[in-house]
Design an enzyme around this catalytic site. Structure first.
Site, mmCIF file in Angstrom:
data_model
loop_
_atom_site.group_PDB
_atom_site.id
_atom_site.type_symbol
_atom_site.label_atom_id
_atom_site.label_comp_id
_atom_site.label_asym_id
_atom_site.label_seq_id
_atom_site.Cartn_x
_atom_site.Cartn_y
_atom_site.Cartn_z
ATOM 1 N N ALA A 193 0.808 -1.221 0.000
ATOM 2 C CA ALA A 193 0.000 0.000 0.000
ATOM 3 C C ALA A 193 0.838 1.266 0.000
ATOM 4 O O ALA A 193 0.300 2.363 -0.044
ATOM 5 C CB ALA A 193 -0.940 0.006 1.209
ATOM 6 N N SER A 242 5.290 1.366 3.655
ATOM 7 C CA SER A 242 6.596 0.869 4.065
ATOM 8 C C SER A 242 6.529 -0.342 4.983
ATOM 9 O O SER A 242 7.220 -0.424 5.989
ATOM 10 C CB SER A 242 7.409 1.987 4.723
ATOM 11 N N SER A 251 7.703 -3.190 4.194
ATOM 12 C CA SER A 251 8.974 -3.913 4.059
ATOM 13 C C SER A 251 10.027 -3.347 5.002
ATOM 14 O O SER A 251 10.735 -4.100 5.682
ATOM 15 C CB SER A 251 9.470 -3.869 2.607
ATOM 16 N N ASP A 258 12.687 5.110 4.351
ATOM 17 C CA ASP A 258 11.771 4.228 5.065
ATOM 18 C C ASP A 258 12.425 3.610 6.291
ATOM 19 O O ASP A 258 11.812 3.500 7.359
ATOM 20 C CB ASP A 258 11.267 3.129 4.129
#
Length: 391
Positions: A122, A125, A127, A171
């Site tokens: 989406a 972040s 990951s 991120d």
């Protein structure tokens, strides 16, 4: 919010013993400064109150066992023999462990159970939250002394080299350094940051379009290559530049007709977006919410027209949000090609805003958006230590 007590019990059910620690790392939403991080530029994200949690215990051998509670899937590998898996989520964890090992850290195995309420695919972040949570878990279990900056770089390196996504550093940095009720203006060249308080009168509203995109399979890496190519082209006139961060808008304008498309448009977005990130942070510090909202709107137009990472349905969400009462500004957030929008909305207007935006999106597309107010949260840390909640 994830229930860490429930996570503790699920670990007990799966492994037959309580976890030694539970670690939490947040997702993020970027308010402004998109696709600038891998160009050594400026970003302005907040860590959000959606997170990935890892419950873990150390092992006496070199085996890592992982249960992904949300996926009902498992992984098992040896620290001494880490190979790529055909399961995407495995590789984020394996890559982090390999990065820690390659950096010279002495590791023991671990039993881990992972749960997350960061939506996957989406643009919030998920990951990086996973990478940072896993890296921090191994730091705790092995009593490693890793500074926050190094932790973020290790996590980024795992995604770059093992997963194969050439993400920037934003991120991972916000997952490490996030601060409650603040956004961070991050300089992605020297990794310094400044915390900027969020005005209490406004809410950060995220709208998940439910148009999923897989970052590694998207044009993300292509955009990065185009930026690098633009730098090489501009170096014939400005040999001192190392990244698009070093290029001013006047310098770019002086040679825009000599720079081929799409490199010209890509560079124009990055150079102007760096300015917007700096101006936006200054505006919020001064309490000028209207200016910040205008910059958000300009950012989306640039992402749509120059960087070409938006989609018609995302544009619909943004333009609809911009037209609603109480909305200061709205834009695509994240890498693009689907995912989420972020809007800055007067708190007194939030419920009407959510209802009207969801209704308009459903009427236009047939899809149901998920819209929620994000609270800026702290970065990675322990939420349970030796099976006891942190005070």
């Amino acid at each position: 919010m994830l229930d860490t007590g429930e996570l503790r019990e699920r670990f007990q059910q799966h492994y037959g013993i309580h976890p030694h620690v539970i670690v939490r790392a947040p997702g993020r939403v970027n308010l402004i400064g998109e696709h600038t991080d891998y160009n050594d530029g400026f970003v302005f994200p907040v860590a959000i109150d959606r997170a990935t949690c890892v419950a873990a215990r150390p092992r006496t051998d070199r085996i890592v066992r992982v249960m992904a509670a949300d996926l009902h899937d498992e992984d098992l590998f040896s620290i001494d023999q880490i190979e790529r898996s055909n399961r995407a989520w495995h590789n984020y964890i394996r890559g982090v462990v390999l990065a820690l090992r390659t950096a010279g850290h002495t590791l023991s195995g671990a039993d881990m159970l992972i749960a997350s309420d960061v939506p996957r695919g989406a643009g919030l972040s998920s990951s990086a939250a996973l990478e940072v949570a896993v890296a921090y878990t191994f730091q705790v279990l092995n009593r490693l002394n890793i500074l926050g900056e190094e932790l973020a770089l290790l996590a980024q390196g795992a995604e770059n080299t093992f997963v194969g996504v050439q993400c920037g550093i934003m991120d991972q940095l916000i997952a490490v350094f996030g601060r409650a009720d603040h956004a961070l203006l991050i300089d992605c060249r020297d990794l310094t940051y400044r915390a900027v308080p969020l005005p209490p009168s406004v809410a950060v509203v995220v709208c998940d379009s439910h148009i999923a995109r897989t970052l590694a399979a998207s044009a993300y890496n292509q955009r990065r290559q185009e930026c690098d190519a633009a730098v090489r082209a501009l170096q014939q006139w400005y040999p001192g530049i190392r990244a698009l961060r070093d290029v001013s808008e006047d310098q770019l304008a002086a040679h825009q007709h000599e720079l081929p498309e799409p490199l010209r448009a890509r560079a124009r977005h990055v150079v102007s977006e760096n300015r917007r990130a700096l101006q936006g942070a200054a505006a919020l510090e001064a309490g000028d919410i209207a200016t910040f909202g205008r910059l958000m709107n300009e950012s989306h137009a640039s992402l749509r027209d120059d960087y070409q990472v938006s989609l018609p349905d995302i544009d619909f969400l943004v333009t609809t949000a911009q037209s609603l009462a109480g909305c200061y500004g709205s834009r695509l957030t994240g890498a693009g090609f689907g995912g989420c929008t972020v809007s800055l909305v007067e708190r007194s207007s939030v419920e009407t805003f959510r209802h009207d935006l969801a209704q308009a999106y459903h009427d236009a597309t047939g899809r149901t958006a998920t819209i929620y107010v994000c609270r800026a949260s702290d970065g990675v840390g322990r939420v349970m230590d030796n099976a006891r909640p942190q005070e």
